[in-house]
Motif scaffolding. Structure first.
Motif, mmCIF file in Angstrom:
data_model
loop_
_atom_site.group_PDB
_atom_site.id
_atom_site.type_symbol
_atom_site.label_atom_id
_atom_site.label_comp_id
_atom_site.label_asym_id
_atom_site.label_seq_id
_atom_site.Cartn_x
_atom_site.Cartn_y
_atom_site.Cartn_z
ATOM 1 N N PHE A 5 -1.212 7.433 -1.080
ATOM 2 C CA PHE A 5 -0.809 6.253 -0.311
ATOM 3 C C PHE A 5 -0.275 6.642 1.063
ATOM 4 O O PHE A 5 -0.551 5.984 2.051
ATOM 5 C CB PHE A 5 0.265 5.464 -1.066
ATOM 6 C CG PHE A 5 -0.186 5.015 -2.431
ATOM 7 C CD1 PHE A 5 -0.918 3.849 -2.584
ATOM 8 C CD2 PHE A 5 0.102 5.769 -3.555
ATOM 9 C CE1 PHE A 5 -1.341 3.433 -3.840
ATOM 10 C CE2 PHE A 5 -0.324 5.367 -4.813
ATOM 11 C CZ PHE A 5 -1.044 4.193 -4.964
ATOM 12 N N ASN A 53 5.567 4.040 -2.933
ATOM 13 C CA ASN A 53 4.258 3.360 -2.958
ATOM 14 C C ASN A 53 3.615 3.441 -4.330
ATOM 15 O O ASN A 53 3.038 2.471 -4.817
ATOM 16 C CB ASN A 53 3.326 3.993 -1.925
ATOM 17 C CG ASN A 53 3.825 3.809 -0.521
ATOM 18 O OD1 ASN A 53 3.831 2.708 0.007
ATOM 19 N ND2 ASN A 53 4.285 4.892 0.090
ATOM 20 N N ARG A 69 5.337 1.069 -6.638
ATOM 21 C CA ARG A 69 4.916 -0.302 -6.346
ATOM 22 C C ARG A 69 3.530 -0.574 -6.933
ATOM 23 O O ARG A 69 3.270 -1.623 -7.513
ATOM 24 C CB ARG A 69 4.890 -0.511 -4.831
ATOM 25 C CG ARG A 69 5.197 -1.913 -4.396
ATOM 26 C CD ARG A 69 5.980 -1.914 -3.084
ATOM 27 N NE ARG A 69 5.343 -1.126 -2.056
ATOM 28 C CZ ARG A 69 4.584 -1.632 -1.099
ATOM 29 N NH1 ARG A 69 4.319 -2.914 -1.067
ATOM 30 N NH2 ARG A 69 4.088 -0.853 -0.157
ATOM 31 N N TYR A 70 2.648 0.409 -6.776
ATOM 32 C CA TYR A 70 1.300 0.235 -7.328
ATOM 33 C C TYR A 70 1.348 0.109 -8.854
ATOM 34 O O TYR A 70 0.727 -0.779 -9.435
ATOM 35 C CB TYR A 70 0.385 1.410 -6.933
ATOM 36 C CG TYR A 70 -0.779 1.510 -7.869
ATOM 37 C CD1 TYR A 70 -1.761 0.517 -7.865
ATOM 38 C CD2 TYR A 70 -0.864 2.512 -8.827
ATOM 39 C CE1 TYR A 70 -2.790 0.532 -8.783
ATOM 40 C CE2 TYR A 70 -1.885 2.541 -9.736
ATOM 41 C CZ TYR A 70 -2.846 1.548 -9.719
ATOM 42 O OH TYR A 70 -3.858 1.549 -10.638
ATOM 43 N N ALA A 84 2.551 -3.181 -9.993
ATOM 44 C CA ALA A 84 1.558 -4.241 -9.744
ATOM 45 C C ALA A 84 0.463 -4.230 -10.802
ATOM 46 O O ALA A 84 -0.161 -5.250 -11.075
ATOM 47 C CB ALA A 84 0.954 -4.051 -8.355
ATOM 48 N N GLU A 85 0.233 -3.081 -11.392
ATOM 49 C CA GLU A 85 -0.829 -2.944 -12.401
ATOM 50 C C GLU A 85 -0.386 -3.485 -13.765
ATOM 51 O O GLU A 85 -1.194 -3.654 -14.675
ATOM 52 C CB GLU A 85 -1.204 -1.468 -12.520
ATOM 53 C CG GLU A 85 -2.447 -1.142 -13.327
ATOM 54 C CD GLU A 85 -3.732 -1.377 -12.555
ATOM 55 O OE1 GLU A 85 -4.471 -2.279 -12.928
ATOM 56 O OE2 GLU A 85 -3.987 -0.655 -11.582
ATOM 57 N N PRO A 143 3.545 -8.334 -13.645
ATOM 58 C CA PRO A 143 4.193 -7.539 -12.602
ATOM 59 C C PRO A 143 5.644 -7.934 -12.322
ATOM 60 O O PRO A 143 6.393 -7.158 -11.751
ATOM 61 C CB PRO A 143 3.324 -7.797 -11.366
ATOM 62 C CG PRO A 143 2.026 -8.284 -11.889
ATOM 63 C CD PRO A 143 2.323 -9.000 -13.157
ATOM 64 N N PRO A 153 -5.589 2.964 -8.328
ATOM 65 C CA PRO A 153 -6.045 1.678 -7.808
ATOM 66 C C PRO A 153 -7.566 1.525 -7.834
ATOM 67 O O PRO A 153 -8.301 2.495 -7.637
ATOM 68 C CB PRO A 153 -5.567 1.688 -6.356
ATOM 69 C CG PRO A 153 -4.513 2.710 -6.278
ATOM 70 C CD PRO A 153 -4.828 3.718 -7.327
#
Lengths: 604, 166
Positions: free
Chosen positions: A32, A44, A47-48, A51-52, A56, A371
């Motif tokens: 990232f 980062n 955060r990823y 989100a997955e 979330p 991602p």
């Protein structure tokens, strides 16, 4: 239950998310931030991973950090007590950093979670560094029970551990302690031969086949006291990492005939011989440790992790030696995998949750844990940048890409979820025709901009691997080295050692010249339909087109850049190298048709 | 295959879909690029900073050294004028100046504190510990020892606690 695993502050910071024991996401921070081996707090990646999550906004139940920071700091202070009055320079550099940043893990995690809109959990857990490595090796493995060996630079005190895994229990039984470290020994030679510590180890391993083991005996006699069971101590008079900011001392230079090679200067016979010698010593130590592990634990399977487990040459020897019936190596064996190990350790060891194994399939999902970008998102990106592209019909995708490769084009392949760990396994890869004589040189010089001596790895259909290589089992994570089959080799002329390295590399050695190293070895990736059906389909299409089930597979990046993460990273890399084609999901970009100057500007 | 060159004439925005996992990666990239392009509201900020500097300068001139106060007032006026003409240049220059000053002061302070700490604490106590044979590093070899493997008991007594950082 949601567990966030985190590793950072040494090298290769990473985060991972477990939901009810299932591995949902894992990613390295470098992908990232675009800073190679980024060690900073992985905001980062956190955060990823969040989100997955299935939900979330649901928050995190616990955080597992991959080592015990205070214990590590204590080891550092003990080192200064031990070496004073020497050691002022590293002391002034390290101690303020620890006081300012590294000792404040919980507040930093809290801030990162807050930035991601998630509440800080009540529970934080801290396994030992090597417990994290051991957990990353054993828990995702296909084995219900196994010996576990972890070998790296250093954690808190341990530099290598031997453990036993049974069901959901994992016990570390023995350890070697700092400063006696195989990882640091290998890094000392990495630094001495002019490569960067913590990233140049792969280069040193790739250089080894060019040399002779002329220093092997000298290393064993002077640098190391090696016991039959693989345990050892280093003669610290030859090393500088305790009391200075360098890996080796003046005595080391005297022992190995001169000063270290300066970075980016030509590589000579001495560096090749040093590389070969330290590889032989490393392999010998790993073999002895393996025999000891088998004897001590009585287990028939072995799991490996820690940075030294990325030494696929030693791994290949360990496999062929037949000490164990089978090996499983964590694909993110370095510190990045510590994030995963910490989370798994909490789930199984601390919380006592059961694990399911079938003896064949591991829990890593092919290491495709990062991602992924949708068709729409890639289309939006391409349109935004004014790229000229074609959309390939899904049914024709594999055949179209296979045709591009068969025409000796270099193709950037970006599809599906990004890989976790240092290897690109077909989703963020640059691929080429392994039968091409010009491919290795072309890729090194014009695409990767890296040292010409470095070999490329083959990706091979799993079911056809025995037709090409002397290996009888899968190697899905490119962590085993094996030889090209005898009947595919071409006879060497015998004058190779007198050639310039560039000419030596380019001499044909087999019917797969692009992936055959100078000693006929190859770092193999077997491609499986169940973990990467599209890459498998591509290889199958290439085979039906050409009769060859092997492709060159190298990571999608240039030298000293992290592997690409987003379509934008991939496109930028494509436009600034001499890559011929880019395949972004189902979109195909031909370099010749792209607008001129489309990617001017900086790399980052 | 569908050739879509004709669609490329009107670029759309590359928008991340919130709530989707890949959005995290995209959002990061967009944020960094967007951040760099964001117009600076430099004039207001520098005006506020120079106003504070001017106030300090005036106070010094009135209550302390007249020369020093006037010098500070002059610098504040100069910076203010330059900022009104080119706020970005002044802001970057000031930022760079503050950062380098901070770095230099930080490095100096670090050495000032760390050198005495090292020689007054680590050197004597290290010598004492070594004399008492309590050197944890074991920087010696033992040809007679059958093995260097040590039993793993956790790095320190009590360190098995999974929720402790030690």
């Amino acid at each position: 239950m949601r567990i966030l695993g985190i590793s950072c502050y040494y090298h290769d910071a990473a985060a991972c998310l477990l939901e009810d024991g299932a591995l949902v996401a894992a990613a390295q921070e470098e992908r990232f931030t675009r800073i190679k081996h980024d060690q900073s707090f992985p905001s980062n990646a956190v955060r990823y991973c969040l989100a997955e999550s299935r939900d979330p906004t649901a928050g995190i139940d616990a955080v597992a950090f991959y080592d015990k920071p205070i214990l590590k700091f204590y080891r550092i202070l003990e080192t200064y007590f031990s070496v004073a009055p020497r050691g002022l320079k590293p002391f002034v550099r390290a101690v303020p950093l620890w006081l300012r940043e590294k000792l404040w893990i919980e507040p930093r995690i809290g801030e990162a979670l807050e930035a991601a809109g998630v509440e800080e959990p009540e529970h934080f857990y801290y396994p030992e560094h090597h417990a994290s490595h051991a957990a990353s090796a054993f828990y995702p493995s296909p084995f219900s029970e196994a010996a576990v060996l972890t070998i790296d630079g250093v954690g808190e005190w341990a530099t290598a551990t031997l453990g036993v895994g049974e069901g959901n229990s994992l016990r570390l039984v023995e350890q070697l302690s700092f400063p006696h470290s195989l990882g640091l020994l290998y890094s000392a030679f990495t630094s001495y031969t002019g490569f960067e510590v913590n990233s140049g180890e792969y280069k040193l391993m790739g250089l080894a086949p060019y040399g002779e083991g002329v220093y092997t005996q000298r290393i064993l006699e002077e640098l190391i006291d090696l016991k039959d069971d693989g345990s050892f101590r280093l003669n610290m008079e030859y090393f500088g990492y305790l009391d200075d900011l360098v890996m080796t001392s003046d005595r080391f230079e005297a022992l190995f005939d001169g000063p270290p090679r300066a970075s980016e200067t030509p590589i000579g016979r001495r560096e090749m011989n040093l590389a070969r010698s330290i590889q032989e010593v490393t392999t010998e130590i790993v073999l002895r440790m393996g025999r000891h592990a088998r004897e001590r634990t009585g287990k028939r399977q072995l799991c490996l992790a820690g940075g030294v487990a990325l030494n696929c040459v030693a791994n290949g020897h360990l496999l062929r030696e037949g000490i164990f019936d089978d090996l499983w190596i964590q694909p993110a064996a370095g510190d990045a995998g510590g994030a995963l190990g910490a989370a798994l350790w909490l789930w199984h060891s601390v919380l006592g949750n059961e694990r399911n194994t079938d003896g064949t399939h591991d829990a890593m999902q092919g290491a495709y844990l990062g991602p992924e970008f949708s068709h729409k998102q890639i289309a939006a990106f391409l349109d935004d940048r004014g790229c000229v592209y074609e959309e390939i019909d899904e049914s024709a995708w594999a055949r179209t890409v296979a045709e591009l490769v068969a025409e000796e084009n270099v193709v950037g392949l970006f599809q599906g979820r990004m890989e976790f760990g240092p290897r690109a396994l077909g989703n963020r890869s640059i691929i080429g025709d392994a039968r091409s004589e010009k491919m290795q040189s072309l890729m090194n010089r014009k695409i990767k901009y890296r040292e010409s001596f470095r070999p490329f790895a083959p990706a091979c259909l799993a079911e056809r691997v025995g037709d090409y290589f002397d290996i009888d089992r899968p190697s899905p994570y490119m962590l085993l080295v094996a030889s090209i089959r005898e009947d595919r080799r071409e006879t060497l002329r015998g004058d190779e050692a007198n050639l310039e390295i560039h000419d030596w590399v380019n001499r044909r050695r087999s019917d797969l010249p692009a992936i055959t190293h100078v000693d006929y070895s190859a770092r193999i990736q077997t491609v499986h339909r169940d973990t990467n059906p599209r890459f498998h389909a591509l290889l199958s299409a290439f085979e039906s087109l050409t009769g060859c089930a092997v492709l060159v597979n190298t990571s999608f990046n240039v030298r000293d850049e992290p592997i690409v993460c987003t379509p934008e990273d991939a496109w930028r890399c494509f436009m600034r190298t001499e890559m011929d084609h880019l395949v972004l999901g189902r979109f195909h970009l031909d370099k010749r048709r792209q607008p001129e100057g489309a990617a001017d500007g900086s790399w980052s | 295959m569908t050739v879509s060159e004709e669609q490329n004439t009107a670029p759309r925005s590359f928008v991340a879909v919130p709530g989707r996992p890949e959005a995290a990666a995209v959002a990061w990239r967009s944020a960094s690029v967007g951040g760099a392009r964001e117009p600076l509201d430099g004039r207001g900020r520098i005006a506020a900073q120079t106003a504070v500097a001017a106030l300090v300068g005036a106070s010094i001139a009135v209550f302390g050294s007249r020369a020093l106060g006037i010098a500070l007032l002059s610098i504040a006026a100069l910076v203010f004028t330059a900022a009104m003409i080119s706020p970005r240049t002044v802001s970057n220059a000031l930022g760079g100046l503050f950062a380098s000053t901070g770095r230099i002061a930080g490095t100096g302070l670090t050495w000032l504190l760390m050198v005495p700490l090292f020689y007054l604490f680590f050197l004597p106590f290290g010598a004492l510990l070594r004399r008492g044979r309590r050197d944890r590093l074991q920087r010696f070899t033992d040809a007679g020892a059958p093995t260097y493997w040590e039993a793993h008991e956790g790095p320190r007594a009590g360190s098995q606690h999974p929720d402790r950082q030690y």
